[in-house]
Design a protein around this motif. Structure first.
Motif, short mmCIF file in Angstrom:
data_model
loop_
_atom_site.label_atom_id
_atom_site.label_comp_id
_atom_site.label_asym_id
_atom_site.label_seq_id
_atom_site.Cartn_x
_atom_site.Cartn_y
_atom_site.Cartn_z
N SER A 10 50.93 -18.79 -44.20
CA SER A 10 50.51 -17.38 -44.35
C SER A 10 50.53 -16.95 -45.81
O SER A 10 49.74 -16.08 -46.20
CB SER A 10 51.32 -16.45 -43.46
OG SER A 10 52.63 -16.84 -43.36
N TYR A 172 48.45 -13.01 -37.76
CA TYR A 172 47.96 -14.32 -37.27
C TYR A 172 49.15 -15.16 -36.81
O TYR A 172 49.15 -15.76 -35.74
CB TYR A 172 47.18 -15.02 -38.40
CG TYR A 172 46.66 -16.38 -38.01
CD1 TYR A 172 45.38 -16.52 -37.46
CD2 TYR A 172 47.44 -17.52 -38.17
CE1 TYR A 172 44.90 -17.77 -37.08
CE2 TYR A 172 46.97 -18.77 -37.79
CZ TYR A 172 45.70 -18.90 -37.25
OH TYR A 172 45.24 -20.14 -36.88
N ASN A 175 50.78 -13.84 -33.63
CA ASN A 175 50.02 -14.21 -32.43
C ASN A 175 50.33 -15.65 -32.02
O ASN A 175 50.41 -15.96 -30.83
CB ASN A 175 48.52 -14.03 -32.67
CG ASN A 175 48.14 -12.56 -32.64
OD1 ASN A 175 48.74 -11.76 -31.92
ND2 ASN A 175 47.14 -12.17 -33.43
N ASN A 195 39.35 -8.26 -40.01
CA ASN A 195 38.84 -9.56 -39.56
C ASN A 195 37.35 -9.57 -39.25
O ASN A 195 36.81 -10.60 -38.87
CB ASN A 195 39.66 -10.06 -38.36
CG ASN A 195 40.94 -10.72 -38.82
OD1 ASN A 195 41.05 -11.15 -39.97
ND2 ASN A 195 41.92 -10.79 -37.93
N LEU A 204 40.30 -17.38 -42.86
CA LEU A 204 41.01 -17.69 -41.60
C LEU A 204 41.48 -19.15 -41.59
O LEU A 204 40.73 -20.05 -41.99
CB LEU A 204 40.07 -17.48 -40.41
CG LEU A 204 39.96 -16.08 -39.83
CD1 LEU A 204 38.76 -16.00 -38.88
CD2 LEU A 204 41.24 -15.69 -39.09
#
Ligand SMILES: N[C@@H](CCC(=O)N[C@@H](CS)C(=O)NCC(=O)O)C(=O)O
Length: 212
Positions: A10, A172, A175, A195, A204
Motif C-alpha cells: 500500500s 484496498y 477489503n 477509483n 491499482l
C-alpha cells in the motif's frame, strides 16, 4: 526515475497514484515481498534501503525511502495538481489526516508485524485477523468522524490531496482482510469517486506488471 515496489504494497501504491497524477514517467521495479524469503531482505536491496521495506524512489543521485517523503518530493518537483492546500493551517490539517492513515492504521498491520505475531508470539490466523480488524476499524472510525468536517468530493473538500493517496490503498488492503467498509459511508463514497479516475485505476495493484 525508478520506483522499487510491490504490486500489493500500500505504501508503493500511494506513490504510484502520485506519479500518475503528476504524469511523471517512472520505471517500476518489482521487489517481491514474499518470494525467496522476501526480496526486500536481499543484500542488493538493503544496500539501497536499509529499512528492508518498499517503496524506494531513485531519481538520479536522489535515493528516498518513506512514501510520505517521496510524495512530498514529487509534489515539490512538479507543480501540477498539488497534494496540499496552500494555507498553512489547512496544510497541517491535511497532513494530520494523511498521518492518521499512514502512521496509525498502516504500520501495525504490515507484513513483518503479521510475521512477528505468527512466528515469535505464536498468534494463530484467527488471532492475527482479530488484531488486523481491530486496528483497521479503530483507525477508520476516527477517520470517518474527522472526514465529516473536512470532506467534499474528496477527503479534503473537492481537492485530491495526500489523504486520498493514503486512503485508497488502505481501503484496498482493508477489503483484502474483509473489513466491513459499509460502516464508513463517507470513506466508501470517496473511494468510489477516486477509483473512477485514470490515475487511480492505473495504480491499482491488479494493473501492475508484477501482479499475480
Ligand atoms: N512508512 C513506510 C512503510 C513502508 C512499508 O511498510 N512497506 C511494506 C509494504 S506496504 C513493506 O515493505 N513490507 C515488507 C515487510 O514487512 O517485510 C512508507 O510509508 O514507505
Amino acid at each position: 526515475m525508478k520506483l522499487y515496489g510491490y504490486w500489493r504494497s500500500s505504501a508503493a501504491y500511494r506513490v504510484r497514484i502520485a506519479l500518475n497524477l503528476k504524469k511523471i514517467a517512472c520505471e517500476l521495479i518489482p521487489v517481491h515481498l514474499v518470494k525467496n524469503g522476501g526480496e526486500q531482505h536481499q543484500e542488493e536491496y538493503v544496500e539501497l534501503n536499509p529499512t528492508h521495506l518498499v517503496p524506494t524512489l531513485v531519481d538520479g543521485e536522489v535515493v528516498l525511502n518513506q512514501s510520505m517523503a517521496i510524495i512530498d518530493y514529487l509534489d515539490n518537483i512538479s507543480p501540477k495538481s498539488a497534494f496540499y492546500p496552500d494555507d498553512v493551517a489547512e496544510k497541517a490539517l491535511v497532513q494530520s489526516l494523511a498521518l492518521d492513515i499512514a502512521c496509525e492504521i498502516h504500520p501495525v498491520n504490515n507484513l513483518r508485524i503479521q510475521q512477528y505475531l505468527a512466528n515469535e508470539l505464536d498468534v494463530d490466523d484467527q488471532g492475527k485477523l482479530k488484531w488486523t480488524l481491530h486496528w483497521m476499524n479503530t483507525g477508520f472510525t476516527a477517520l470517518e468522524t474527522r472526514l465529516r468536517k473536512t470532506s467534499g468530493n474528496y477527503c479534503y473538500k473537492d481537492q485530491i490531496t495526500i489523504i486520498d493517496l493514503c486512503l485508497i490503498p488502505q481501503v484496498y488492503n482493508a477489503n483484502r482482510f474483509g473489513v466491513d467498509m459499509s460502516q464508513y459511508p463517507i470513506i466508501s463514497a470517496i473511494v468510489e469517486r477516486c477509483n473512477q479516475q485514470p490515475a487511480f485505476i492505473a495504480a491499482l495493484p491488479e494493473n501492475q506488471g508484477d501482479a499475480q
